[in-house]
Write a protein that holds these residues in place. Structure first.
Motif, PDB file in Angstrom:
ATOM      1  N   ASP A 180      -9.793   8.033  -0.494  1.00 23.23           N
ATOM      2  CA  ASP A 180     -10.770   6.818  -0.187  1.00 23.23           C
ATOM      3  C   ASP A 180     -10.114   5.582  -0.260  1.00 23.23           C
ATOM      4  OD1 ASP A 180     -12.800   8.685   0.531  1.00 23.23           O
ATOM      5  OD2 ASP A 180     -13.863   8.489  -1.609  1.00 23.23           O
ATOM      6  N   PRO A 181      -9.000   5.279   0.583  1.00 22.23           N
ATOM      7  CA  PRO A 181      -8.261   3.966   0.603  1.00 22.23           C
ATOM      8  C   PRO A 181      -9.435   3.039   1.012  1.00 22.23           C
ATOM      9  CG  PRO A 181      -7.639   5.269   2.514  1.00 22.23           C
ATOM     10  CD  PRO A 181      -8.495   6.089   1.381  1.00 22.23           C
ATOM     11  N   ASP A 182      -9.424   1.739   0.424  1.00 21.98           N
ATOM     12  CA  ASP A 182     -10.256   0.642   0.917  1.00 21.98           C
ATOM     13  C   ASP A 182      -9.684  -0.115   2.185  1.00 21.98           C
ATOM     14  OD1 ASP A 182     -12.147   0.780  -1.215  1.00 21.98           O
ATOM     15  OD2 ASP A 182     -10.768  -0.182  -2.548  1.00 21.98           O
ATOM     16  N   THR A 183      -8.521  -0.424   1.985  1.00 18.00           N
ATOM     17  CA  THR A 183      -7.832  -1.004   3.329  1.00 18.00           C
ATOM     18  C   THR A 183      -6.315  -0.403   3.460  1.00 18.00           C
ATOM     19  OG1 THR A 183      -6.801  -2.767   2.028  1.00 18.00           O
ATOM     20  CG2 THR A 183      -9.151  -3.193   2.870  1.00 18.00           C
ATOM     21  N   LEU A 184      -5.783  -0.517   4.593  1.00 18.09           N
ATOM     22  CA  LEU A 184      -4.443  -0.289   5.100  1.00 18.09           C
ATOM     23  C   LEU A 184      -3.620  -0.811   3.981  1.00 18.09           C
ATOM     24  CD1 LEU A 184      -2.286   1.367   6.763  1.00 18.09           C
ATOM     25  CD2 LEU A 184      -2.420  -0.448   8.190  1.00 18.09           C
ATOM     26  N   ALA A 185      -3.870  -2.112   3.740  1.00 19.77           N
ATOM     27  CA  ALA A 185      -2.825  -2.802   3.077  1.00 19.77           C
ATOM     28  C   ALA A 185      -2.807  -2.293   1.375  1.00 19.77           C
ATOM     29  CB  ALA A 185      -3.318  -4.454   2.868  1.00 19.77           C
ATOM     30  N   GLN A 186      -3.945  -2.050   1.079  1.00 24.09           N
ATOM     31  CA  GLN A 186      -4.128  -1.308  -0.407  1.00 24.09           C
ATOM     32  C   GLN A 186      -3.419  -0.074  -0.397  1.00 24.09           C
ATOM     33  OE1 GLN A 186      -7.790   0.314  -1.486  1.00 24.09           O
ATOM     34  NE2 GLN A 186      -7.351   0.149  -3.719  1.00 24.09           N
ATOM     35  N   LEU A 187      -3.477   0.755   0.631  1.00 29.02           N
ATOM     36  CA  LEU A 187      -2.906   2.145   0.668  1.00 29.02           C
ATOM     37  C   LEU A 187      -1.611   1.938   0.743  1.00 29.02           C
ATOM     38  CD1 LEU A 187      -2.830   5.102   1.266  1.00 29.02           C
ATOM     39  CD2 LEU A 187      -3.324   4.519   3.581  1.00 29.02           C
ATOM     40  N   ILE A 188      -0.628   0.905   1.498  1.00 26.88           N
ATOM     41  CA  ILE A 188       0.696   0.697   1.558  1.00 26.88           C
ATOM     42  C   ILE A 188       0.919   0.587  -0.034  1.00 26.88           C
ATOM     43  CG2 ILE A 188       2.505  -0.628   2.477  1.00 26.88           C
ATOM     44  CD1 ILE A 188       1.424   1.769   4.276  1.00 26.88           C
ATOM     45  N   GLU A 189       0.226  -0.636  -0.571  1.00 22.17           N
ATOM     46  CA  GLU A 189       0.827  -1.448  -1.564  1.00 22.17           C
ATOM     47  C   GLU A 189       0.663  -0.147  -3.060  1.00 22.17           C
ATOM     48  OE1 GLU A 189      -1.709  -4.732  -2.672  1.00 22.17           O
ATOM     49  OE2 GLU A 189      -0.620  -5.898  -1.286  1.00 22.17           O
ATOM     50  N   GLU A 190      -0.347   0.703  -2.930  1.00 25.59           N
ATOM     51  CA  GLU A 190      -0.367   1.794  -3.826  1.00 25.59           C
ATOM     52  C   GLU A 190       0.703   2.815  -3.743  1.00 25.59           C
ATOM     53  OE1 GLU A 190      -4.071   3.578  -4.766  1.00 25.59           O
ATOM     54  OE2 GLU A 190      -4.977   1.688  -5.415  1.00 25.59           O
ATOM     55  N   LEU A 191       1.171   3.035  -2.414  1.00 21.19           N
ATOM     56  CA  LEU A 191       2.012   3.983  -2.212  1.00 21.19           C
ATOM     57  C   LEU A 191       3.555   3.617  -2.784  1.00 21.19           C
ATOM     58  CD1 LEU A 191       1.211   5.938   1.023  1.00 21.19           C
ATOM     59  CD2 LEU A 191       0.886   6.784  -1.426  1.00 21.19           C
ATOM     60  N   SER A 192       3.473   2.181  -2.350  1.00 22.44           N
ATOM     61  CA  SER A 192       4.948   1.485  -2.590  1.00 22.44           C
ATOM     62  C   SER A 192       5.034   1.610  -4.243  1.00 22.44           C
ATOM     63  CB  SER A 192       5.242   0.141  -2.284  1.00 22.44           C
ATOM     64  OG  SER A 192       4.795  -0.014  -0.792  1.00 22.44           O
ATOM     65  N   VAL A 193       4.142   1.122  -4.776  1.00 17.59           N
ATOM     66  CA  VAL A 193       4.177   1.060  -6.282  1.00 17.59           C
ATOM     67  C   VAL A 193       4.567   2.662  -7.011  1.00 17.59           C
ATOM     68  CG1 VAL A 193       2.935   1.082  -8.649  1.00 17.59           C
ATOM     69  CG2 VAL A 193       2.778  -0.763  -6.799  1.00 17.59           C
ATOM     70  N   ALA A 194       3.643   3.789  -6.302  1.00 17.14           N
ATOM     71  CA  ALA A 194       3.676   4.866  -6.923  1.00 17.14           C
ATOM     72  C   ALA A 194       5.315   5.557  -6.350  1.00 17.14           C
ATOM     73  CB  ALA A 194       2.874   6.079  -5.850  1.00 17.14           C
ATOM     74  N   ALA A 195       5.663   5.019  -5.231  1.00 18.07           N
ATOM     75  CA  ALA A 195       7.187   5.794  -4.759  1.00 18.07           C
ATOM     76  C   ALA A 195       8.109   5.160  -5.763  1.00 18.07           C
ATOM     77  CB  ALA A 195       7.349   5.096  -3.353  1.00 18.07           C
ATOM     78  N   ALA A 196       7.904   3.661  -6.234  1.00 18.87           N
ATOM     79  CA  ALA A 196       8.893   3.085  -7.035  1.00 18.87           C
ATOM     80  C   ALA A 196       8.886   3.993  -8.226  1.00 18.87           C
ATOM     81  CB  ALA A 196       8.493   1.479  -7.013  1.00 18.87           C
ATOM     82  N   ALA A 197       7.687   4.325  -8.898  1.00 17.33           N
ATOM     83  CA  ALA A 197       7.654   4.914 -10.088  1.00 17.33           C
ATOM     84  C   ALA A 197       8.642   6.323  -9.929  1.00 17.33           C
ATOM     85  CB  ALA A 197       6.185   5.019 -10.504  1.00 17.33           C
ATOM     86  N   GLU A 198       8.457   6.897  -9.025  1.00 19.45           N
ATOM     87  CA  GLU A 198       9.037   8.239  -8.609  1.00 19.45           C
ATOM     88  C   GLU A 198      10.346   8.073  -8.491  1.00 19.45           C
ATOM     89  OE1 GLU A 198       8.067  11.276  -8.623  1.00 19.45           O
ATOM     90  OE2 GLU A 198       6.102  10.793  -9.077  1.00 19.45           O
ATOM     91  N   LEU A 199      11.022   7.062  -8.006  1.00 24.77           N
ATOM     92  CA  LEU A 199      12.420   6.711  -7.864  1.00 24.77           C
ATOM     93  C   LEU A 199      12.914   6.271  -9.283  1.00 24.77           C
ATOM     94  CD1 LEU A 199      12.492   4.637  -4.536  1.00 24.77           C
ATOM     95  CD2 LEU A 199      13.535   6.926  -4.827  1.00 24.77           C
TER      96      LEU A 199
END
Length: 208
Positions: A180-199
């Motif tokens: 349930d992403p609110d917006t495309l921008a929020q989706l990208i930002e959340e995935l960027s943060v999650a990807a950084a944490a994984e890296l």
């Protein structure tokens, strides 16, 4: 499965209630991976969507997240503004001329939509057949259904890949789900943060 190029109506037009929850369900890194030396270097943000406006918005957000982590985030659309879709030689030449050392690529691959309809249920009305359920049931059988509650849930699957362009090598990849992403921008930002944490967890980048 819905092709990534057909996800635009879901990712851009739908503004859903609730907060997105992004989780990497599958990740991979090259067995001989070493920490990425992207600090201070140019790293391109590429979001593979056909709609130009949605792509620019997403790449802007992703480039911002890259810059916040010590690299110089650049967008693919700004580096290769007039590229013919699929023209690899043109894109490669532009990125090499700009001195880009790495790439973070995101691609929407699938959307699941679930709609749940819940109608009111009053079992106490059925306590007796005569003088109870019979009259109630017969009256409803000839009328419109009572007002129901409709709930919709959307899960977006996005592929994220990190490349070292100097080596022309995939360093890390992951498949994520976002609910349930609110917006495309929020989706990208959340995935960027999650990807950084994984890296960081994989030892590929250092925490600032």
């Amino acid at each position: 499965m819905i092709a990534g190029t057909r996800l635009l109506p879901f990712l851009c037009a739908l503004l859903l209630t609730g907060c997105a929850s992004s989780t990497f369900t599958t990740t991979w890194k090259t067995p001989d991976a070493t920490p990425l030396g992207f600090k201070g270097e140019k790293v391109v943000a590429a979001v593979l969507m056909k709609d130009p406006a949605a792509r620019k918005l997403a790449e802007d957000r992703l480039a911002m997240q890259i810059s916040m982590r010590g690299a110089e985030g650049r967008t693919l659309y700004s580096l290769v503004p007039d590229a013919t879709p699929g023209n690899e030689a043109q894109a490669k030449a532009a990125l090499e001329a700009a001195g880009v050392k790495g790439a973070v690529v995101m691609r929407p691959v699938h959307v699941d939509r679930t709609v749940t309809v819940t109608e009111p249920y009053e079992a106490e009305t059925y306590a007796s057949f005569w003088g109870g359920y019979y009259g109630y049931g017969v009256s409803l059988s000839y009328s419109s259904p009572r007002e129901a509650t409709v709930n919709e849930k959307m899960v977006v699957y996005v592929e994220t890949l990190v490349y070292s362009l100097e080596q022309n090598k995939l360093v890390w990849g992951g498949l994520s789900t976002s609910e349930d992403p609110d917006t495309l921008a929020q989706l990208i930002e959340e995935l960027s943060v999650a990807a950084a944490a994984e890296l960081e967890k994989q030892g590929l980048i250092k925490a600032r």
